[in-house]
Enzyme design. Structure first.
Site, PDB file in Angstrom:
ATOM      1  N   SER A 145       0.863  -1.077  -0.137  1.00 59.03           N
ATOM      2  CA  SER A 145       0.001   0.079   0.087  1.00 59.03           C
ATOM      3  C   SER A 145       1.047   1.365   0.149  1.00 59.03           C
ATOM      4  O   SER A 145       1.885   1.027   0.332  1.00 59.03           O
ATOM      5  CB  SER A 145      -0.815   0.086   1.169  1.00 59.03           C
ATOM      6  N   TYR A 203      -2.363  -1.453  10.753  1.00 56.94           N
ATOM      7  CA  TYR A 203      -2.118  -1.558   9.129  1.00 56.94           C
ATOM      8  C   TYR A 203      -0.899  -1.124   8.541  1.00 56.94           C
ATOM      9  O   TYR A 203      -0.314  -1.736   7.591  1.00 56.94           O
ATOM     10  CB  TYR A 203      -3.502  -0.831   8.341  1.00 56.94           C
TER      11      TYR A 203
END
Ligand SMILES: NC(=O)c1ccc[n+]([C@@H]2O[C@H](COP(=O)([O-])OP(=O)(O)OC[C@H]3O[C@@H](n4cnc5c(N)ncnc54)[C@H](O)[C@@H]3O)[C@@H](O)[C@H]2O)c1
Length: 259
Positions: free
Chosen positions: A147, A160
């Site tokens: 990401s 995350y």
């Protein structure tokens, strides 16, 4: 059957029944790959997806149930690909979740769930795939769906970001360790993509407008725009790409730090 860069290759996509994973599986199958879609939670969704793809002019698509946070299940996933197709050529570590909690609010249990799926899962799937690549010979490819948050802090999504930061180094470290076996390891860092993981944002028109305005290319990515890049990076057309991350974010990271 397709004749693209992945024709005839055996490809595992974890979390492959939805969102970006489904788009990766679709791109690979349309190129003629033999795809194992790893799912968890919804066998109906995975089987329906596999059946739909198999009915198109594509390679074969099979579904297999493995929770990537359990090492024995990840090993079983790789063993199943080899049992069905005789070898493994590409692993895509795509499965991931987020809990959207700050450092201050994250419980031990929440941390363990996020890190277990997003980082430990990718780590031990990479280990199982690499052992298979070395045993069979001829190299292999591991693609880690990371990401922009492997680099870019996101306040309120601490575990995350920690997991994706770890995945960034997993990509680099495993690529350096495994290069001598002809194994490439490449990260792909999407920005904002219209998938179930972003359902909350997609349901809020004001939040969507803010997000779209922050992206130089003007809107969230479609999952296919990530899937096509992954198919390219997994193919021999990208045979000299390893130990790095390809950012696919419409320019987001360069324009809106901290969004
Ligand atoms: N959508 C985005 O904006 C975006 C941006 C950057 C990175 N990503 C990453 O892309 C990947 C795919 O996300 P997505 O956006 O397609 O969302 P998604 O929720 O559709 O996909 C996640 C998939 O992972 C699977 N999964 C969850 N826990 C699992 C487990 N324990 N074992 C096996 N599979 C499991 C889910 O069933 C689902 O199919 C994730 O790693 C995510 O972090 C997404």
């Amino acid at each position: 059957m397709g004749s693209g860069g992945l024709a005839g290759k055996t490809v595992i996509v974890t979390g492959g029944a939805t969102g970006i994973g489904a788009a990766i599986a679709t791109s690979a199958a349309l190129e003629g790959a033999k795809v194992i879609v790893d799912y968890v939670v919804s066998p109906e969704q995975a089987l329906a997806f596999a059946t739909t793809l198999a009915s198109e002019d594509a390679g074969s698509v099979e579904a297999f149930d493995a929770d990537v946070s359990k090492v024995d299940q990840v090993q079983a996933l790789v063993a199943e690909a080899v049992r069905r197709y005789g070898r493994l050529d590409v692993l895509v570590n795509n499965a991931g979740i987020e809990t959207r909690q700050s450092l201050l609010d994250t419980t031990e249990a929440d941390y363990d769930v996020v890190l277990g799926i997003d980082l430990k899962g990718a780590f031990f799937a990479s280990q199982a795939a690499a052992r298979q690549f070395i045993t069979q010979g001829g190299g292999g490819v591991i693609i880690n769906i990371s990401s922009v948050h492997e680099d870019w802090p996101m306040p309120g999504n601490a575990a995350y970001c920690v997991a994706k930061g770890g995945m960034r180094m997993l990509t680099r470290n495993s690529a350096v360790e495994l290069g001598e076996h002809g194994i490439r390891v490449v990260g792909v860092a999407p920005g904002a993509v219209n998938t179930p993981i972003n359902a909350q944002t997609a349901a809020d028109p004001a939040a969507m407008a803010r997000l779209d305005a922050a992206i130089p290319l003007g809107k969230m990515a479609l999952p296919e725009q990530i899937g096509d890049v992954v198919a390219f990076l997994a193919s021999d057309a990208a045979s000299y790409v390893t130990a790095t991350t390809v950012v696919v974010d419409g320019g987001l990271m360069q324009s809106s730090p901290g969004l």
